[in-house]
Design a protein around this motif. Structure first.
Motif, PDB file in Angstrom:
ATOM      1  N   GLY A   1       6.382  -7.556   2.020  1.00 47.98           N
ATOM      2  CA  GLY A   1       5.741  -8.986   2.018  1.00 47.98           C
ATOM      3  C   GLY A   1       4.788  -9.157   0.631  1.00 47.98           C
ATOM      4  N   ILE A   2       5.668  -9.107  -0.492  1.00 47.69           N
ATOM      5  CA  ILE A   2       4.829  -9.239  -1.411  1.00 47.69           C
ATOM      6  C   ILE A   2       4.200 -10.556  -1.950  1.00 47.69           C
ATOM      7  CG2 ILE A   2       6.468  -7.622  -2.858  1.00 47.69           C
ATOM      8  CD1 ILE A   2       7.813  -9.963  -4.036  1.00 47.69           C
ATOM      9  N   HIS A   3       4.408 -11.506  -1.221  1.00 49.85           N
ATOM     10  CA  HIS A   3       3.637 -12.571  -1.234  1.00 49.85           C
ATOM     11  C   HIS A   3       2.375 -12.887  -0.459  1.00 49.85           C
ATOM     12  CE1 HIS A   3       6.746 -14.039  -4.045  1.00 49.85           C
ATOM     13  NE2 HIS A   3       7.653 -13.700  -2.947  1.00 49.85           N
ATOM     14  N   LEU A   4       2.104 -11.900   0.245  1.00 50.30           N
ATOM     15  CA  LEU A   4       0.805 -11.853   1.129  1.00 50.30           C
ATOM     16  C   LEU A   4      -0.397 -12.128   0.455  1.00 50.30           C
ATOM     17  CD1 LEU A   4       1.697  -9.349   3.757  1.00 50.30           C
ATOM     18  CD2 LEU A   4       1.603 -11.487   4.245  1.00 50.30           C
ATOM     19  N   ILE A   5      -1.447 -12.943   0.587  1.00 46.99           N
ATOM     20  CA  ILE A   5      -2.363 -13.121  -0.048  1.00 46.99           C
ATOM     21  C   ILE A   5      -3.392 -12.024  -0.184  1.00 46.99           C
ATOM     22  CG2 ILE A   5      -4.599 -14.578   0.028  1.00 46.99           C
ATOM     23  CD1 ILE A   5      -2.831 -16.832   1.134  1.00 46.99           C
ATOM     24  N   LYS A   6      -3.514 -11.397   1.122  1.00 47.44           N
ATOM     25  CA  LYS A   6      -4.501 -10.153   1.177  1.00 47.44           C
ATOM     26  C   LYS A   6      -3.774  -8.765   0.943  1.00 47.44           C
ATOM     27  CE  LYS A   6      -8.552 -12.197   3.715  1.00 47.44           C
ATOM     28  NZ  LYS A   6      -8.980 -11.858   4.883  1.00 47.44           N
ATOM     29  N   ARG A   7      -2.562  -8.691   0.469  1.00 54.74           N
ATOM     30  CA  ARG A   7      -1.727  -7.608   0.563  1.00 54.74           C
ATOM     31  C   ARG A   7      -2.521  -6.305  -0.009  1.00 54.74           C
ATOM     32  NH1 ARG A   7       2.781  -5.802  -3.140  1.00 54.74           N
ATOM     33  NH2 ARG A   7       3.979  -4.561  -1.593  1.00 54.74           N
ATOM     34  N   SER A   8      -2.949  -6.514  -0.987  1.00 50.67           N
ATOM     35  CA  SER A   8      -3.851  -5.111  -1.749  1.00 50.67           C
ATOM     36  C   SER A   8      -5.065  -4.921  -0.861  1.00 50.67           C
ATOM     37  CB  SER A   8      -4.241  -5.865  -3.007  1.00 50.67           C
ATOM     38  OG  SER A   8      -3.578  -6.010  -3.916  1.00 50.67           O
ATOM     39  N   GLU A   9      -5.697  -5.512  -0.040  1.00 52.48           N
ATOM     40  CA  GLU A   9      -6.612  -5.355   0.858  1.00 52.48           C
ATOM     41  C   GLU A   9      -5.995  -4.403   1.903  1.00 52.48           C
ATOM     42  OE1 GLU A   9      -9.866  -7.338   3.863  1.00 52.48           O
ATOM     43  OE2 GLU A   9      -9.209  -8.394   2.028  1.00 52.48           O
ATOM     44  N   TYR A  10      -4.723  -5.272   2.508  1.00 47.95           N
ATOM     45  CA  TYR A  10      -4.147  -4.426   3.586  1.00 47.95           C
ATOM     46  C   TYR A  10      -3.693  -3.167   3.295  1.00 47.95           C
ATOM     47  CZ  TYR A  10      -4.087  -9.375   5.629  1.00 47.95           C
ATOM     48  OH  TYR A  10      -4.598 -10.555   5.976  1.00 47.95           O
TER      49      TYR A  10
ATOM     50  N   MET B   1       1.609   1.599  -6.181  1.00 51.16           N
ATOM     51  CA  MET B   1       1.501   0.281  -6.060  1.00 51.16           C
ATOM     52  C   MET B   1       0.230  -0.616  -6.485  1.00 51.16           C
ATOM     53  SD  MET B   1       4.136  -0.686  -2.968  1.00 51.16           S
ATOM     54  CE  MET B   1       2.707  -0.939  -1.784  1.00 51.16           C
ATOM     55  N   LEU B   2      -1.027  -0.179  -5.951  1.00 52.64           N
ATOM     56  CA  LEU B   2      -2.109  -0.643  -6.285  1.00 52.64           C
ATOM     57  C   LEU B   2      -2.546  -0.679  -7.658  1.00 52.64           C
ATOM     58  CD1 LEU B   2      -4.123   0.251  -3.011  1.00 52.64           C
ATOM     59  CD2 LEU B   2      -3.200  -1.950  -3.707  1.00 52.64           C
TER      60      LEU B   2
ATOM     61  N   ALA C   1       3.068  11.074   1.220  1.00 46.77           N
ATOM     62  CA  ALA C   1       4.153  10.341   0.227  1.00 46.77           C
ATOM     63  C   ALA C   1       3.825   9.007   0.324  1.00 46.77           C
ATOM     64  CB  ALA C   1       5.453  10.697   0.697  1.00 46.77           C
ATOM     65  N   ASP C   2       3.564   8.267   1.507  1.00 46.51           N
ATOM     66  CA  ASP C   2       3.183   6.966   1.645  1.00 46.51           C
ATOM     67  C   ASP C   2       2.047   6.547   0.994  1.00 46.51           C
ATOM     68  OD1 ASP C   2       5.673   6.555   2.868  1.00 46.51           O
ATOM     69  OD2 ASP C   2       4.880   6.181   4.930  1.00 46.51           O
ATOM     70  N   ILE C   3       0.818   7.339   1.078  1.00 42.14           N
ATOM     71  CA  ILE C   3      -0.139   7.170   0.447  1.00 42.14           C
ATOM     72  C   ILE C   3      -0.090   7.194  -1.080  1.00 42.14           C
ATOM     73  CG2 ILE C   3      -2.736   8.154   0.085  1.00 42.14           C
ATOM     74  CD1 ILE C   3      -2.280   9.073   3.179  1.00 42.14           C
ATOM     75  N   GLN C   4       0.506   7.977  -1.630  1.00 44.32           N
ATOM     76  CA  GLN C   4       0.644   8.094  -3.069  1.00 44.32           C
ATOM     77  C   GLN C   4       1.588   6.901  -3.604  1.00 44.32           C
ATOM     78  OE1 GLN C   4       2.824  11.877  -3.721  1.00 44.32           O
ATOM     79  NE2 GLN C   4       0.984  12.935  -4.363  1.00 44.32           N
ATOM     80  N   GLU C   5       2.532   6.492  -2.727  1.00 43.31           N
ATOM     81  CA  GLU C   5       3.106   5.194  -3.305  1.00 43.31           C
ATOM     82  C   GLU C   5       2.310   4.088  -3.057  1.00 43.31           C
ATOM     83  OE1 GLU C   5       7.193   3.047  -1.259  1.00 43.31           O
ATOM     84  OE2 GLU C   5       7.281   5.195  -1.400  1.00 43.31           O
ATOM     85  N   ILE C   6       1.585   3.981  -2.029  1.00 47.16           N
ATOM     86  CA  ILE C   6       0.602   2.740  -2.334  1.00 47.16           C
ATOM     87  C   ILE C   6      -0.609   2.911  -3.264  1.00 47.16           C
ATOM     88  CG2 ILE C   6      -1.446   1.839  -0.591  1.00 47.16           C
ATOM     89  CD1 ILE C   6       0.153   2.824   1.814  1.00 47.16           C
ATOM     90  N   ASN C   7      -0.899   3.638  -3.494  1.00 47.49           N
ATOM     91  CA  ASN C   7      -1.974   4.135  -4.756  1.00 47.49           C
ATOM     92  C   ASN C   7      -1.207   3.670  -6.035  1.00 47.49           C
ATOM     93  OD1 ASN C   7      -4.066   4.652  -2.966  1.00 47.49           O
ATOM     94  ND2 ASN C   7      -3.548   7.258  -3.203  1.00 47.49           N
TER      95      ASN C   7
END
Length: 154
Positions: free
Chosen positions: A59-68, A121-122, A113-119
């Motif tokens: 969902g790259i177009h979600l408005i609050k994606r970074s917050e989520y 991306m952020l 691993a997901d946490i690292q990937e999320i970081n």
């Protein structure tokens, strides 16, 4: 899956569930009554966090994606820490979960691993996350915001 996913509430609920699991495992409860439920809940949290992450990646177009994503990373951290505590056997109940240690280790590794990937991306600038086709031109803005009377003239 529902048309609208309530990421914020879903992530909050899973974080709360992990905190409840942590409190439960710290108690001197009888494994013959609670082991299956504890394992079921741990596996549920693991799969739910993974499914939410998959939905947010897509969902790259979600408005609050970074917050989520930030909230999800926190929830994944809480869960990974819980799994670490469980695997280290600091609680009497944890020893009754030894037969699941391989699965829990794999889950913890996946969550970390997901946490690292999320970081990662952020940390990416927002402009890199926007594809060239996603930029709206002036003509498109004019078309979108013109009144119905003006559209009849075209």
């Amino acid at each position: 899956m529902a048309a609208k996913t309530n990421f914020e509430d879903n992530i909050f609920y899973l974080s709360t569930l992990v905190k409840s699991l942590r409190a439960g495992i710290a108690l001197d409860i009888d494994p013959e009554y609670f082991r299956e439920k504890m394992v079921e809940d741990i596996l549920f949290v693991d799969s739910s966090l993974s499914r939410i992450y998959s939905a947010l990646k897509e969902g790259i177009h979600l408005i609050k994606r970074s917050e989520y994503l930030r909230n999800l990373a926190r929830a994944k951290r809480i869960f990974a820490d819980f799994l670490t505590e469980t695997l280290e056997g600091g609680y009497s109940f944890a020893s009754s979960l030894d037969q699941y240690s391989t699965k829990f280790r794999a889950s913890r590794s996946e969550q970390l691993a997901d946490i690292q990937e999320i970081n990662h991306m952020l940390d990416q600038p927002q402009s890199e996350n926007v594809e060239q086709g996603d930029i709206i031109s002036r003509d498109e803005y004019r078309f979108l915001f013109q009144s119905d009377d003006q559209s009849d003239d075209l």
